[in-house]
Design an enzyme around this catalytic site. Structure first.
Site, PDB file in Angstrom:
ATOM      1  N   SER A 139       3.131 -12.517 -27.393  1.00 61.15           N
ATOM      2  CA  SER A 139       3.746 -11.589 -28.349  1.00 61.15           C
ATOM      3  C   SER A 139       2.667 -10.697 -28.933  1.00 61.15           C
ATOM      4  O   SER A 139       1.496 -11.089 -29.000  1.00 61.15           O
ATOM      5  CB  SER A 139       4.433 -12.366 -29.479  1.00 61.15           C
ATOM      6  OG  SER A 139       4.871 -11.492 -30.506  1.00 61.15           O
ATOM      7  N   TYR A 152       4.458 -18.852 -35.960  1.00 63.24           N
ATOM      8  CA  TYR A 152       4.748 -18.073 -34.761  1.00 63.24           C
ATOM      9  C   TYR A 152       3.497 -17.341 -34.283  1.00 63.24           C
ATOM     10  O   TYR A 152       3.161 -17.369 -33.089  1.00 63.24           O
ATOM     11  CB  TYR A 152       5.869 -17.078 -35.043  1.00 63.24           C
ATOM     12  CG  TYR A 152       6.335 -16.324 -33.814  1.00 63.24           C
ATOM     13  CD1 TYR A 152       7.142 -16.945 -32.874  1.00 63.24           C
ATOM     14  CD2 TYR A 152       5.959 -15.006 -33.592  1.00 63.24           C
ATOM     15  CE1 TYR A 152       7.574 -16.270 -31.731  1.00 63.24           C
ATOM     16  CE2 TYR A 152       6.382 -14.316 -32.465  1.00 63.24           C
ATOM     17  CZ  TYR A 152       7.193 -14.958 -31.540  1.00 63.24           C
ATOM     18  OH  TYR A 152       7.604 -14.274 -30.410  1.00 63.24           O
ATOM     19  N   ALA A 154       0.364 -18.055 -34.876  1.00 63.39           N
ATOM     20  CA  ALA A 154      -0.622 -19.017 -34.378  1.00 63.39           C
ATOM     21  C   ALA A 154      -0.248 -19.507 -32.992  1.00 63.39           C
ATOM     22  O   ALA A 154      -1.113 -19.626 -32.112  1.00 63.39           O
ATOM     23  CB  ALA A 154      -0.740 -20.190 -35.351  1.00 63.39           C
ATOM     24  N   LYS A 156       1.605 -18.008 -30.672  1.00 63.68           N
ATOM     25  CA  LYS A 156       1.483 -16.965 -29.652  1.00 63.68           C
ATOM     26  C   LYS A 156       0.031 -16.544 -29.440  1.00 63.68           C
ATOM     27  O   LYS A 156      -0.368 -16.175 -28.330  1.00 63.68           O
ATOM     28  CB  LYS A 156       2.348 -15.769 -30.032  1.00 63.68           C
ATOM     29  CG  LYS A 156       3.855 -16.051 -29.955  1.00 63.68           C
ATOM     30  CD  LYS A 156       4.297 -16.451 -28.561  1.00 63.68           C
ATOM     31  CE  LYS A 156       5.807 -16.530 -28.432  1.00 63.68           C
ATOM     32  NZ  LYS A 156       6.244 -16.870 -27.061  1.00 63.68           N
ATOM     33  N   ILE A 185      11.845  -6.688 -29.009  1.00 65.38           N
ATOM     34  CA  ILE A 185      12.731  -6.522 -27.859  1.00 65.38           C
ATOM     35  C   ILE A 185      14.126  -6.999 -28.244  1.00 65.38           C
ATOM     36  O   ILE A 185      14.284  -8.040 -28.892  1.00 65.38           O
ATOM     37  CB  ILE A 185      12.225  -7.333 -26.644  1.00 65.38           C
ATOM     38  CG1 ILE A 185      10.737  -7.022 -26.368  1.00 65.38           C
ATOM     39  CG2 ILE A 185      13.074  -7.037 -25.421  1.00 65.38           C
ATOM     40  CD1 ILE A 185      10.420  -5.585 -26.051  1.00 65.38           C
TER      41      ILE A 185
END
Length: 260
Positions: A139, A152, A154, A156, A185
């Site tokens: 991401s 999230y 951390a 990714k 997206i």
């Protein structure tokens, strides 16, 4: 031109969103596609082209034994695994003072440990055949921080560096590994996040330089490039596909200059 003819691809998180779009694109380019997901989807095979060899398995990516069993089944059936794409993930988090251990563990276990276990399940076969393309879905939030995104971000960020490490460790065995870092997206996961904070959708949209959120098929196009021989000299790369979100900040100057 079928760029993945005679290739066998394994895709996690394949029932919806980016994973489904990648499964459809790979199948359209000639690959046999085996998908896994925590959710069932009876129409999956028809959605990815109707080839009877394509199949969707129910799988929790944090279950390493189940991941290995599916990989072993593919090896028994097809004799090889050419492509792994890890799209399974969850979007959750919060500032550390508001985040309990269970919430942290869930995000990191699915997004990061799940990616590790997926790679571990196929890497021996790729080493034996001395070839393979591993594509992880990370991401832009694994590259730049985002407010309230501790777990999230951390997880990714870990996927980005894990992908580089795989590229370093196995490149001389003919195995490539690259991360795709999508921006915002239009997927069910994004919708669930935006539904919880609709006031931020417009603000985030202003920072996307192309003026819109992305489509799953646009990530699938990048994933096709990284799976195919078109990217034969690309490994250890983190490919940002974000409509310019991370290119820099916007402050309204282009509007003032009449460039919109």
């Amino acid at each position: 031109m079928a760029r993945l003819q005679n290739k066998v691809a394994l895709i996690t998180g394949a029932a919806s969103g980016i994973g489904l779009a990648c499964a459809q694109r790979y199948a359209s380019e000639g690959a046999v596609v085996i998908g896994t997901d925590i959710q069932d989807r009876e129409d999956w095979c028809s959605l990815v082209g109707g080839d009877p060899e394509n199949a969707l398995y129910k799988l929790d990516v944090t279950d390493g034994a189940a991941q290995k069993a599916i990989a072993d089944d593919l090896i028994t059936r097809f004799g090889r695994i050419d492509i792994l794409l890890t799209a399974a993930g969850v979007g959750a988090g919060g500032p550390i003072n508001m985040l309990d251990e269970d919430a942290w563990d869930k995000v990191v276990d699915i997004n990061l440990k799940g990616t590790f276990l997926s790679i571990k399940a196929v890497i021996d076969q790729m080493m034996a055949q001395r070839s393979g393309s591993i594509i992880t879905i990370a991401s832009v939030e694994g590259i730049n921080g985002t407010e309230g995104g501790s777990a999230y971000n951390a997880s990714k960020g870990g996927v980005v560096l894990l992908s580089k490490n795989v590229a370093i460790d196995y490149g001389r065995l003919g195995i490539r590994c690259n991360a795709i870092c999508p921006g915002f997206i239009e997927t069910p996961m994004l919708e669930s996040v935006m539904d919880a904070m609709p006031e931020f959708r417009a603000d985030i949209g202003k920072q996307v330089k192309l003026g819109r959120f992305g489509r799953p098929g646009e990530i699938a196009s990048a994933a096709l490039f990284l799976a195919s021989e078109d990217s034969s000299y690309v490994t250890g790369h983190s490919l940002v596909v974000d409509g310019g979100y991370t290119a820099g900040h916007s402050h309204g100057i282009v509007e003032m200059l009449g460039l919109v």
